[in-house]
Write a protein that holds these residues in place. Structure first.
Motif, PDB file in Angstrom:
ATOM      1  N   ALA A  76     -10.459   1.281  -2.091  1.00  0.00           N
ATOM      2  CA  ALA A  76     -11.857   1.693  -1.439  1.00  0.00           C
ATOM      3  C   ALA A  76     -12.170   0.894  -1.014  1.00  0.00           C
ATOM      4  N   CYS A  77     -11.804  -0.450  -2.108  1.00  0.00           N
ATOM      5  CA  CYS A  77     -12.933  -1.117  -1.024  1.00  0.00           C
ATOM      6  C   CYS A  77     -12.192  -2.102  -1.155  1.00  0.00           C
ATOM      7  N   HIS A  78     -10.052  -2.268  -1.268  1.00  0.00           N
ATOM      8  CA  HIS A  78      -9.374  -3.328  -0.797  1.00  0.00           C
ATOM      9  C   HIS A  78      -8.129  -2.235  -0.101  1.00  0.00           C
ATOM     10  N   PRO A  79      -8.528  -2.278   1.099  1.00  0.00           N
ATOM     11  CA  PRO A  79      -8.251  -1.467   1.584  1.00  0.00           C
ATOM     12  C   PRO A  79      -6.778  -1.965   2.260  1.00  0.00           C
ATOM     13  N   SER A  80      -6.667  -3.230   2.817  1.00  0.00           N
ATOM     14  CA  SER A  80      -6.233  -3.932   3.070  1.00  0.00           C
ATOM     15  C   SER A  80      -4.393  -4.639   2.374  1.00  0.00           C
ATOM     16  N   ALA A 140      -3.157  -1.206   0.867  1.00  0.00           N
ATOM     17  CA  ALA A 140      -1.621  -1.075   2.515  1.00  0.00           C
ATOM     18  C   ALA A 140      -0.277  -1.723   2.121  1.00  0.00           C
ATOM     19  N   TYR A 176     -22.055  -8.591  -2.706  1.00  0.00           N
ATOM     20  CA  TYR A 176     -22.729  -9.281  -0.864  1.00  0.00           C
ATOM     21  C   TYR A 176     -22.637 -10.815  -1.989  1.00  0.00           C
ATOM     22  N   HIS A 194     -19.303 -12.593  -2.532  1.00  0.00           N
ATOM     23  CA  HIS A 194     -18.780 -12.572  -1.294  1.00  0.00           C
ATOM     24  C   HIS A 194     -19.326 -14.412  -0.498  1.00  0.00           C
ATOM     25  N   ASP A 250      -4.326  -4.192  12.732  1.00  0.00           N
ATOM     26  CA  ASP A 250      -3.133  -4.838  11.729  1.00  0.00           C
ATOM     27  C   ASP A 250      -3.849  -3.591   9.994  1.00  0.00           C
ATOM     28  N   THR A 251      -3.590  -3.382   9.532  1.00  0.00           N
ATOM     29  CA  THR A 251      -4.230  -3.400   7.969  1.00  0.00           C
ATOM     30  C   THR A 251      -4.997  -3.690   7.332  1.00  0.00           C
ATOM     31  N   SER A 252      -4.977  -5.259   7.118  1.00  0.00           N
ATOM     32  CA  SER A 252      -5.616  -6.219   7.181  1.00  0.00           C
ATOM     33  C   SER A 252      -6.787  -5.643   7.726  1.00  0.00           C
ATOM     34  N   GLU A 258      -8.480  -2.803   8.332  1.00  0.00           N
ATOM     35  CA  GLU A 258      -8.816  -1.811   8.665  1.00  0.00           C
ATOM     36  C   GLU A 258     -10.283  -1.422   8.617  1.00  0.00           C
ATOM     37  N   THR A 259     -11.076  -2.578   8.020  1.00  0.00           N
ATOM     38  CA  THR A 259     -12.505  -2.277   8.011  1.00  0.00           C
ATOM     39  C   THR A 259     -13.673  -2.086   9.203  1.00  0.00           C
ATOM     40  N   ALA A 291     -12.592  -8.035   3.489  1.00  0.00           N
ATOM     41  CA  ALA A 291     -11.800  -6.820   2.610  1.00  0.00           C
ATOM     42  C   ALA A 291     -12.537  -5.461   2.997  1.00  0.00           C
ATOM     43  N   GLY A 292     -12.684  -4.813   1.611  1.00  0.00           N
ATOM     44  CA  GLY A 292     -13.742  -3.670   1.945  1.00  0.00           C
ATOM     45  C   GLY A 292     -15.002  -4.011   2.257  1.00  0.00           C
ATOM     46  N   ASP A 293     -15.485  -4.469   2.698  1.00  0.00           N
ATOM     47  CA  ASP A 293     -16.984  -4.439   2.472  1.00  0.00           C
ATOM     48  C   ASP A 293     -17.236  -5.311   3.610  1.00  0.00           C
ATOM     49  N   PRO A 294     -18.259  -4.298   4.776  1.00  0.00           N
ATOM     50  CA  PRO A 294     -18.152  -4.873   6.010  1.00  0.00           C
ATOM     51  C   PRO A 294     -19.162  -6.729   5.422  1.00  0.00           C
TER      52      PRO A 294
END
Lengths: 610, 143
Positions: free
Chosen positions: A55-59, A62, A251, A254, B39-41, B43-44, B108-111
């Protein structure tokens, strides 16, 4: 009831019926905890599984999803099975079945085969067992069937070779002499494979694995997840997932760039601890004592990423701990314990033990700065990076980092590699890997690069029998030639050489006189395009033909594969008058020397613990 | 006096053009396999830019519907038109804008931080929709 309402209710009823039919057509899904007859996936003890990480690390998910780490262990389905359904395996009524030899079925205590097929002669009765798990997918795939005894699995006696698209006997896939006893594989998944081919695998044996016949043991084997998933390298992630549900926390991390202490990031660990994350599986180790072994084959291994691996197990390192009481104890039980894994100077010769090679490498042992210390992550990356232009398929082959597929991997610390190599810049001889990581490690029916960084050494070849990088490419040259070149280029002292070392191509000495491991290495090199370019190919076929009569299945297989890479052989194209290759001026072989070398062959038992 | 019907019809159609163009751009990024998008990287980025496109289109249609409603039934939202108009315009800027900015740079998964505009835009939209709904209810009760 009005007409409109009747129409509405009719449409609703049809929709519900269609939905129910579709749900039924998708097959009945049995909740994992209710599955019997095979190990199950249970995400507990702080583990949450890759589904949560996605959910949080899609890349990252994948790239991991495409990796062979993920597919190392899978539940057997028509989608996960790489093999053809051609009589060995069958797919019927949503289940996979395999014909298990009666003898194997008896040995594995197959108690309740759901189906049996009996041919005319009852002595040829076949037992068909449900195939429930697979191991591997990259080079080979192994299949496991239900034995009917708790979650204990039996192994099909044949495996599928992915590249060749064919079945071979399991025994033939291993480097072992034909006289070696067949390894008992029933229960091996539960007791051995589960440790490294799953995430937080727990064998769950009721009594110590191997302490008594498997038929009398039961195993409640489970794992957090099948395959090597996120938490194998990052540690259990329940706390990480829970605390990072808060967007404020995420965040904040981040914006500040502060490391999240709720999860392990192997690359942020010090070089030793970071590489130990890989070393937990890619090393040759033993339990520190019987008590640790008993704990492990019940509750699994205690190591978690970030821990000191050496604190909970013994990393076998012949250069430092060969004389330790524990290794002596193990050697007393099995004299091949070290010999079957290491060359005599302590360099690893079996695949899957790359960590042992790393920690013996000068780039690791002599490094004084953590940032310039060789680690697994100097060359490999477990997640393809955004700047990597390769496809996921290309990356997944060796999981090399974008800058590690060539000399750039070394040049950050060792510039001027081109002049250093004394080879043409664009030639294989100018590849750092080819000289310092030659193909001297064996496994999975092929050779792979040594992960102990070393320099070509004739002395080491003489002392250990390990082919050196120069003669693995220059297959037509002698050890004396190599010694001369190394002396001229690098002032390496020339060791004392015997007549064969001076007069016969080193590759042929190893091929004719060497042990099975050496023969396999040379056979593989003869199929290597770089070696073929450097050495010519016209003389190789007869020698590979000799190896196709080898007593070791693995050697025969590799020799046959290499022959296929050569041009069609014509006797009149043999390079005449080439004494190093034992070819006389009339185009015939020097049978006297060939026979002498074969008679002197090192016939010691070679069994690699792959 | 401001002609709110005209304002929202104009805003809606131009907005529809803008976000339909964004849709075409996203299709082009797919078509030409632009790595920064497919690219899969990324996705977000793909997700939030798709959301920007979808919300932009949807809100453009809401503007057109609101403009038509004011033409057909001017009494419906007459009293609250200024507030509704401002809220709808704010939603149309903040919702797709927030999604779009969130996809420019992300974690990563956070915009990216631009995503913070989205809940503000969503609140504006809810306020506008609620006010319109209340207006239609009141109008129906009037004799």
């Amino acid at each position: 009831m009005t007409r409109d309402r009747a129409v509405f209710l009719g449409i609703l009823a049809v929709s519900l019926a269609a939905g129910a039919w579709l749900a039924a057509a998708r097959g009945r899904v049995v909740p994992e905890r209710q599955v019997t007859g095979r190990p199950i996936q249970v995400a507990d003890s702080g583990y949450v599984s890759s589904q949560t990480c996605q959910a949080c690390h899609p890349s990252q998910y994948a790239s991991w999803h495409r990796s062979y780490h993920r597919t190392m262990t899978q539940v057997a389905t028509p989608d996960t099975v790489a093999a053809r359904f051609d009589g060995v395996l069958e797919s019927r009524a949503g289940k996979l079945w395999a014909s298990v030899p009666r003898e194997a079925a008896l040995q594995s205590s197959l108690q309740s085969p759901t189906r049996s097929r009996v041919s005319g002669d009852t002595s040829e009765a076949e037992v068909w067992a449900p195939v429930v798990m697979t191991t591997g997918s990259h080079h080979q795939q192994i299949y496991w069937y239900e034995t009917g005894n708790s979650r204990v699995l039996g192994q099909l006696p044949v495996i599928w070779l992915t590249a060749d698209q064919k079945w071979i006997p399991r025994r033939a896939a291993l480097m072992a002499p034909p006289s070696a006893h067949a390894m008992p594989e029933t229960g091996a998944w539960n007791g051995v494979c589960v440790a490294c081919h799953t995430t937080n695998g727990r064998p769950g044996f009721d009594t110590p694995f191997g302490s008594q016949p498997i038929v009398t043991q039961t195993a409640d084997t489970n794992a957090a997840e099948f395959g090597i998933a996120c938490e194998s390298c990052h540690g259990p992630a329940a706390e990480h997932a829970e605390r990072n549900r808060s967007p404020l926390r995420r965040y904040s991390l981040h914006f500040t760039g502060v490391a999240d202490t709720t999860i392990v990031q192997p690359q942020r660990l010090d070089p030793i601890r970071g590489s130990q994350v890989c070393g937990q599986c890619h090393s040759f180790w033993e339990f520190s004592d019987a008590q640790a072994e008993r704990r492990a084959n019940s509750a699994g291994l205690p190591y978690r990423p970030g821990d000191d691996l050496a604190a909970t197990r013994l990393i076998v390192q012949p250069t430092t701990n060969l004389e330790s009481p524990r290794i002596r104890e193990l050697l007393a039980v099995d004299p091949g314990f070290v010999r079957d894994i290491f060359w005599s100077d302590g360099m690893v010769r079996a695949t899957g033990r790359e960590y042992n090679g790393l920690i013996e490498s000068p780039c690791f042992t002599r490094a004084t700065d953590a940032k310039r210390t060789l680690t697994c992550f100097s060359c490999h990356t477990m997640h393809k990076t955004p700047d990597d232009g390769r496809s996921l398929d290309e990356w997944a082959d060796d999981q090399l980092a974008a800058n590690a597929d060539g000399n750039r991997a070394c040049e950050s610390c060792h510039p001027n590699s081109t002049t250093h190599s004394h080879h043409r810049p664009d030639s294989p001889g100018s590849s750092c890997y080819n000289c310092h990581m030659p193909f001297t490690t064996y496994g999975l029916l092929k050779t792979i690069r040594s992960h102990q960084i070393s320099s070509p050494s004739v002395q080491a070849s003489l002392d250990t029998g390990r082919p050196n990088a120069c003669n693995l490419c220059h297959l037509d040259q002698t050890l004396a030639w190599t010694a001369g070149v190394l002396k001229e280029w690098y002032a390496t002292p020339t060791p004392a050489l015997d007549d064969d070392d001076r007069n016969v191509a080193a590759s042929l000495v190893w091929l004719l006189r060497g042990d099975a491991g050496q023969r396999a290495i040379v056979a593989q090199s003869m199929g290597w395009s770089a070696a073929q370019q450097a050495s010519g190919t016209g003389w190789m076929t007869p020698y590979l033909a000799l190896l196709q009569k080898d007593s070791y299945d693995a050697v025969r297989y590799i020799a046959a594969r290499s022959v296929k890479t050569l041009p069609e052989f014509h006797r009149d194209q043999l390079p005449r008058g080439h004494p190093h290759l034992l070819i006389k001026s009339d185009g015939t072989f020097d049978a006297e020397i060939v026979n002498r070398l074969v008679r002197a062959r090192d016939n010691r038992r070679v069994i690699y613990r792959e | 006096m401001i002609d709110y019907a005209q304002r929202h019809l104009r805003f809606g159609w131009w907005s529809l053009l803008l976000f339909a163009s964004l849709g075409l751009t996203l299709e082009a990024l797919h078509g030409f396999k632009v790595r920064a998008y497919v690219d899969t990287s990324n996705e977000t980025r793909r997700l939030v830019w798709t959301l920007a496109h979808a919300h932009g289109i949807g809100l453009a249609l809401v503007h057109i519907a609101f403009g038509l409603m004011l033409r057909v039934a001017p009494d419906t939202g007459a009293g609250s038109a200024p507030a509704i108009s401002a809220a709808l315009v704010a939603a149309s800027v903040l919702l797709p804008g927030g999604f779009f900015l969130g996809g420019i740079a992300f974690y990563a998964g956070d915009p990216g931080v631009g995503i913070a505009l989205v809940p503000v835009g969503a609140a504006s939209l809810l306020y506008a929709v609620f006010t319109i709904a209340r207006g239609t209810t009141s109008a129906r009760r009037r004799p």
